[in-house]
Design a protein around this motif. Structure first.
Motif, PDB file in Angstrom:
ATOM      1  N   VAL A 152      29.004  -0.387 -13.825  1.00  0.00           N
ATOM      2  CA  VAL A 152      27.583  -0.743 -13.734  1.00  0.00           C
ATOM      3  C   VAL A 152      26.780   0.001 -14.800  1.00  0.00           C
ATOM      4  N   PHE A 153      27.055   1.290 -14.971  1.00  0.00           N
ATOM      5  CA  PHE A 153      26.343   2.070 -15.990  1.00  0.00           C
ATOM      6  C   PHE A 153      26.595   1.484 -17.383  1.00  0.00           C
ATOM      7  N   MET A 154      27.862   1.135 -17.658  1.00  0.00           N
ATOM      8  CA  MET A 154      28.198   0.571 -18.974  1.00  0.00           C
ATOM      9  C   MET A 154      27.464  -0.748 -19.210  1.00  0.00           C
ATOM     10  N   VAL A 155      27.412  -1.610 -18.191  1.00  0.00           N
ATOM     11  CA  VAL A 155      26.727  -2.901 -18.330  1.00  0.00           C
ATOM     12  C   VAL A 155      25.238  -2.679 -18.588  1.00  0.00           C
ATOM     13  N   LEU A 156      24.635  -1.768 -17.821  1.00  0.00           N
ATOM     14  CA  LEU A 156      23.207  -1.477 -18.002  1.00  0.00           C
ATOM     15  C   LEU A 156      22.935  -0.864 -19.379  1.00  0.00           C
ATOM     16  N   PHE A 157      23.811   0.038 -19.798  1.00  0.00           N
ATOM     17  CA  PHE A 157      23.646   0.693 -21.095  1.00  0.00           C
ATOM     18  C   PHE A 157      23.782  -0.313 -22.234  1.00  0.00           C
ATOM     19  N   LEU A 158      24.807  -1.183 -22.159  1.00  0.00           N
ATOM     20  CA  LEU A 158      24.983  -2.205 -23.195  1.00  0.00           C
ATOM     21  C   LEU A 158      23.813  -3.189 -23.181  1.00  0.00           C
ATOM     22  N   GLY A 159      23.315  -3.501 -21.989  1.00  0.00           N
ATOM     23  CA  GLY A 159      22.135  -4.363 -21.884  1.00  0.00           C
ATOM     24  C   GLY A 159      20.922  -3.717 -22.527  1.00  0.00           C
ATOM     25  N   TYR A 160      20.780  -2.423 -22.303  1.00  0.00           N
ATOM     26  CA  TYR A 160      19.671  -1.675 -22.917  1.00  0.00           C
ATOM     27  C   TYR A 160      19.774  -1.729 -24.435  1.00  0.00           C
ATOM     28  N   LEU A 161      20.982  -1.470 -24.957  1.00  0.00           N
ATOM     29  CA  LEU A 161      21.188  -1.522 -26.413  1.00  0.00           C
ATOM     30  C   LEU A 161      20.922  -2.924 -26.949  1.00  0.00           C
ATOM     31  N   GLY A 162      21.481  -3.926 -26.263  1.00  0.00           N
ATOM     32  CA  GLY A 162      21.316  -5.304 -26.713  1.00  0.00           C
ATOM     33  C   GLY A 162      19.871  -5.748 -26.725  1.00  0.00           C
ATOM     34  N   GLN A 163      19.097  -5.289 -25.742  1.00  0.00           N
ATOM     35  CA  GLN A 163      17.712  -5.740 -25.620  1.00  0.00           C
ATOM     36  C   GLN A 163      16.725  -4.896 -26.419  1.00  0.00           C
ATOM     37  N   THR A 164      17.070  -3.646 -26.734  1.00  0.00           N
ATOM     38  CA  THR A 164      16.136  -2.812 -27.495  1.00  0.00           C
ATOM     39  C   THR A 164      16.507  -2.744 -28.974  1.00  0.00           C
ATOM     40  N   ILE A 165      17.759  -2.460 -29.270  1.00  0.00           N
ATOM     41  CA  ILE A 165      18.168  -2.311 -30.671  1.00  0.00           C
ATOM     42  C   ILE A 165      18.382  -3.667 -31.342  1.00  0.00           C
ATOM     43  N   PHE A 166      19.103  -4.559 -30.652  1.00  0.00           N
ATOM     44  CA  PHE A 166      19.426  -5.858 -31.256  1.00  0.00           C
ATOM     45  C   PHE A 166      18.417  -6.944 -30.891  1.00  0.00           C
ATOM     46  N   ARG A 167      17.422  -6.584 -30.092  1.00  0.00           N
ATOM     47  CA  ARG A 167      16.286  -7.458 -29.766  1.00  0.00           C
ATOM     48  C   ARG A 167      16.658  -8.778 -29.068  1.00  0.00           C
ATOM     49  N   PHE A 168      17.747  -8.769 -28.285  1.00  0.00           N
ATOM     50  CA  PHE A 168      18.030  -9.920 -27.427  1.00  0.00           C
ATOM     51  C   PHE A 168      16.937  -9.987 -26.370  1.00  0.00           C
ATOM     52  N   SER A 169      16.503 -11.179 -26.040  1.00  0.00           N
ATOM     53  CA  SER A 169      15.603 -11.284 -24.882  1.00  0.00           C
ATOM     54  C   SER A 169      16.480 -11.087 -23.645  1.00  0.00           C
ATOM     55  N   LYS A 170      15.873 -10.660 -22.561  1.00  0.00           N
ATOM     56  CA  LYS A 170      16.643 -10.447 -21.332  1.00  0.00           C
ATOM     57  C   LYS A 170      17.322 -11.749 -20.913  1.00  0.00           C
ATOM     58  N   ARG A 171      16.597 -12.852 -21.018  1.00  0.00           N
ATOM     59  CA  ARG A 171      17.134 -14.165 -20.644  1.00  0.00           C
ATOM     60  C   ARG A 171      18.378 -14.494 -21.471  1.00  0.00           C
ATOM     61  N   ASP A 172      18.301 -14.316 -22.785  1.00  0.00           N
ATOM     62  CA  ASP A 172      19.437 -14.614 -23.659  1.00  0.00           C
ATOM     63  C   ASP A 172      20.622 -13.700 -23.361  1.00  0.00           C
ATOM     64  N   TRP A 173      20.342 -12.424 -23.123  1.00  0.00           N
ATOM     65  CA  TRP A 173      21.392 -11.461 -22.809  1.00  0.00           C
ATOM     66  C   TRP A 173      22.160 -11.903 -21.557  1.00  0.00           C
ATOM     67  N   VAL A 174      21.419 -12.234 -20.513  1.00  0.00           N
ATOM     68  CA  VAL A 174      22.046 -12.655 -19.256  1.00  0.00           C
ATOM     69  C   VAL A 174      22.857 -13.932 -19.464  1.00  0.00           C
ATOM     70  N   MET A 175      22.295 -14.880 -20.196  1.00  0.00           N
ATOM     71  CA  MET A 175      22.991 -16.152 -20.413  1.00  0.00           C
ATOM     72  C   MET A 175      24.262 -15.983 -21.243  1.00  0.00           C
ATOM     73  N   VAL A 176      24.186 -15.193 -22.297  1.00  0.00           N
ATOM     74  CA  VAL A 176      25.356 -15.008 -23.166  1.00  0.00           C
ATOM     75  C   VAL A 176      26.475 -14.294 -22.418  1.00  0.00           C
ATOM     76  N   ILE A 177      26.154 -13.177 -21.759  1.00  0.00           N
ATOM     77  CA  ILE A 177      27.183 -12.419 -21.043  1.00  0.00           C
ATOM     78  C   ILE A 177      27.783 -13.259 -19.916  1.00  0.00           C
ATOM     79  N   SER A 178      26.945 -13.974 -19.190  1.00  0.00           N
ATOM     80  CA  SER A 178      27.439 -14.818 -18.095  1.00  0.00           C
ATOM     81  C   SER A 178      28.304 -15.950 -18.627  1.00  0.00           C
TER      82      SER A 178
END
Length: 196
Positions: A152-178
Motif C-alpha cells: 500500500v505504501f509503495m502504491v501511494l508513493f508511486l501515485g504521489y510521484l506520478g501525480q506530482t513529478i510526472f503530472r499525471f492527473s489522478k483520474r489518468d493515474w487510476v485508469m492507467v494502473i487499473s
C-alpha cells in the motif's frame, strides 16, 4: 518461541510478496490506487477488512469448517481483481470511492474471504499437527498485514510521484494502473484450470 513467531510472521510476509503469486499484490494495487496519502484512514480500514476476510477464511479452513474447490477459488481470485480494476476505470475521477464506503467495505471483506480460501491449502501445510492453530494464524495474519502495508505504501508513493513529478492527473493515474492490472489478470483467467 520468538523464533517460531518470526518464522510465521515472515511466512505471511513472503506469501504475499511471492513474485510467482502476485494476485494478492494486484488486488491491493487496485484497492489502493484511487487514494492518496491523506486518505490513510480509509485505506487502513479497507486493507483491514481485506485481512479480516481472509483471516476468517483461514480460521474456517484450519478447523475444517470450510473446504472449497481449489480450482474454483483460483478462478474467483482473478475475478475479484478484475471487478475492482474495472470499477476503478469506470469511476476514476468521480469520487465514487468516497461516496460508497459501505459497499466498498462489504465487497472488500467478501473478496478477502475468497482470497483467504486461496491461502487455505498452504496454511494447512504450515499448521501441520499444531495445537496452537489460532496463535499460528494470528502470526501468519500479522505477516500478511505487514506485507500489505509495504505494498500500500509503495502504491501511494508511486501515485504521489506520478501525480506530482510526472503530472499525471489522478483520474489518468487510476485508469492507467487499473488498465495494466486488467491486462495482467485476463491471462490468469484464461489459463485457469477451472475453465479447462
Amino acid at each position: 518461541m520468538l523464533e517460531n513467531f518470526w518464522f510465521n510472521v515472515e511466512y505471511g510476509v513472503n506469501h504475499v510478496l511471492d513474485i510467482n503469486a502476485y494476485d494478492h499484490v494486484l488486488f491491493l494495487i487496485c484497492l489502493t490506487v484511487p487514494y492518496v496519502f491523506k486518505d490513510w484512514k480509509r485505506i487502513v480500514l479497507l486493507v483491514s477488512m481485506f485481512t479480516l476476510g481472509h483471516t476468517v477464511s483461514l480460521i474456517l479452513a484450519a478447523y475444517s469448517i470450510v473446504n472449497a474447490n481449489a480450482q474454483l477459488v483460483e478462478f474467483l481470485i482473478p475475478i475479484t481483481i478484475l471487478i475492482v480494476a474495472v470499477y476503478n476505470v469506470f469511476t476514476a475521477g468521480k469520487g465514487a470511492q468516497k461516496e460508497r464506503i459501505g459497499i466498498l467495505f462489504f465487497t472488500t471483506l467478501f473478496f478477502g474471504l475468497i482470497h483467504g480460501l486461496g491461502f487455505a491449502r498452504e496454511f494447512r501445510i504450515l499448521l501441520g499437527d499444531s495445537d496452537n492453530k489460532l496463535v499460528l494464524l494470528l502470526e501468519f495474519a500479522l505477516g500478511i498485514e505487514l506485507a500489505q502495508v509495504i505494498i500500500v505504501f509503495m502504491v501511494l508513493f508511486l501515485g504521489y510521484l506520478g501525480q506530482t513529478i510526472f503530472r499525471f492527473s489522478k483520474r489518468d493515474w487510476v485508469m492507467v494502473i487499473s488498465a495494466v492490472v486488467i491486462g495482467l489478470v485476463i491471462p490468469m483467467l484464461l489459463n485457469s484450470d477451472f475453465l479447462k
